[in-house]
Design an enzyme around this catalytic site. Structure first.
Site, PDB file in Angstrom:
ATOM      1  N   SER A  52     -35.928  10.799   3.978  1.00 47.42           N
ATOM      2  CA  SER A  52     -35.538   9.719   3.161  1.00 47.42           C
ATOM      3  C   SER A  52     -36.035   9.605   1.692  1.00 47.42           C
ATOM      4  O   SER A  52     -35.625   8.856   0.942  1.00 47.42           O
ATOM      5  CB  SER A  52     -36.213   8.202   3.946  1.00 47.42           C
ATOM      6  OG  SER A  52     -37.681   8.244   3.759  1.00 47.42           O
ATOM      7  N   TYR A  53     -36.788  10.515   1.247  1.00 44.55           N
ATOM      8  CA  TYR A  53     -37.135  10.523   0.025  1.00 44.55           C
ATOM      9  C   TYR A  53     -36.148  10.986  -0.791  1.00 44.55           C
ATOM     10  O   TYR A  53     -35.525  12.163  -0.701  1.00 44.55           O
ATOM     11  CB  TYR A  53     -38.508  11.647  -0.124  1.00 44.55           C
ATOM     12  CG  TYR A  53     -39.849  11.228   0.498  1.00 44.55           C
ATOM     13  CD1 TYR A  53     -39.931  10.035   1.102  1.00 44.55           C
ATOM     14  CD2 TYR A  53     -40.546  12.042   0.537  1.00 44.55           C
ATOM     15  CE1 TYR A  53     -41.087   9.309   1.669  1.00 44.55           C
ATOM     16  CE2 TYR A  53     -41.984  11.688   1.046  1.00 44.55           C
ATOM     17  CZ  TYR A  53     -42.164  10.308   1.533  1.00 44.55           C
ATOM     18  OH  TYR A  53     -43.409  10.263   2.240  1.00 44.55           O
ATOM     19  N   ALA A  54     -35.600  10.041  -1.747  1.00 46.35           N
ATOM     20  CA  ALA A  54     -34.404  10.411  -2.725  1.00 46.35           C
ATOM     21  C   ALA A  54     -33.163  10.712  -1.728  1.00 46.35           C
ATOM     22  O   ALA A  54     -32.555  11.604  -2.354  1.00 46.35           O
ATOM     23  CB  ALA A  54     -34.827  11.640  -3.539  1.00 46.35           C
ATOM     24  N   GLY A  56     -32.884  12.509   0.750  1.00 42.75           N
ATOM     25  CA  GLY A  56     -32.722  14.099   1.197  1.00 42.75           C
ATOM     26  C   GLY A  56     -33.124  14.949  -0.025  1.00 42.75           C
ATOM     27  O   GLY A  56     -33.180  16.124  -0.045  1.00 42.75           O
TER      28      GLY A  56
END
Length: 326
Positions: A52-54, A56
């Protein structure tokens, strides 16, 4: 840097972990590469990311570095799944289909056939825990993950998952926010993890940056609290109660001739049951400041004073005394 066993597993991780939440958004490829090389040169191994960070982007950037001049075997790679991107924002989804699709996409972005540690990012009220745990077991049995665990789950779910994985798979890790401003895990999550042999990965070890003391007088224009997308993340700790803790941390730091960052990081890093403290520096300079705290050891009297000032409220049923007995 000291390497610690993750709970009662054979996996060893550096006692400081490098978080990548800002990568590809606030931290560009050049700075991310410099951070990773600086971290590894200091003896760090544990790198924490998430699908979920950025959306992917953090995994993709990390994968590019691992395909470049950073050897995959030098990194203990931890990623998370369970938050699915939609047009309306992130949605918690720890179902079998969503989790496995997320893992396969993570492996493609990271350019590897396995991750060392795979975590469920948060509890999903709509998916039975048994289904989610069975997915963790499948990831291990198919070789896509070496170890598995939970992030941001309550104590009862940690205990239930550990029981369901008591077939040789094992619950290796519990990741939760833990710092001088947030000690809620001490009520049930941390005792459960210790009793069940899971190592705690303490995210936001610096209280979302607040424990560094940078917000004591004002909000710096280049800080997370001034960012349009991270201000809400920091805001809960910009309170009068939090300021009292920050001042106590600063007072201790002054007496030891170190920085508040050093004190805050050393406090959580050396708490019983903590395998690693995770930091998410935006710049290499911030990372170097965290690495400089590696040699700091808090005297018992300082630790006791900080414990007293920040002690969480614990009552029934976590604490059962004569007054609670029928």
């Amino acid at each position: 840097m000291e390497q610690r066993h993750l709970g009662r597993t054979g996996l060893q991780v550096s006692r400081l972990g490098l978080g990548t939440m800002t990568w590809s958004r606030d931290t560009d490829p050049h700075d991310a590469g410099e951070q990773l090389r600086t971290f590894l040169d200091a003896g760090g191994t544990l790198v924490d990311t998430a699908a979920s960070y950025a959306d992917g982007g953090a995994e993709e950037l990390l994968g590019e570095l691992l395909r470049g001049d950073v050897a995959r075997e030098d990194v203990v790679l931890c990623t998370k799944a369970g938050v699915r991107s939609t047009a309306g924002g992130g949605v918690v989804d720890a179902s079998r289909g969503a989790m496995l699709a997320s893992l396969d996409a993570s492996l493609r972005r990271l350019g590897t056939d396995h991750v060392d540690l795979w975590l469920v990012q948060g509890p999903d009220a709509r998916t039975p825990l048994e289904e989610t745990v069975a997915t963790l077991r499948l990831a291990v049995s198919t070789g896509r993950a070496r170890y598995v665990g939970l992030a941001n789950h309550p104590g009862w779910q940690v205990a239930r998952a550990a029981g369901l994985l008591d077939d040789g798979t094992g619950l290796a890790a519990v990741q939760a926010e833990y710092n001088l401003l947030q000690r809620g895990v001490e009520r049930e999550v941390l005792p459960a993890a210790q009793a069940l042999g899971a190592g705690l990965l303490a995210w936001s070890a610096l209280g979302r940056g607040v424990l560094t003391g940078k917000y004591r007088r004002t909000v710096p224009p280049d800080s997370r609290a001034a960012s349009t997308h991270l201000a809400g993340f920091v805001e809960p700790y910009l309170t009068r109660a939090a300021a009292t803790v920050v001042e106590a941390c600063a007072t201790a730091a002054a007496g030891l001739e170190v920085s508040p960052l050093d004190v805050a990081l050393a406090w959580v890093r050396d708490r019983p049951g903590v395998a690693a403290a995770l930091v998410g520096p935006r710049t290499t300079g911030q990372l170097r400041a965290c690495l400089a705290a590696d040699d700091v050891v808090l005297p018992p009297q300082i630790r006791a004073a900080l414990d007293e000032v920040t002690a969480p409220v614990v009552g029934y049923p976590e604490r059962f005394g004569p007054a609670a007995r029928p």
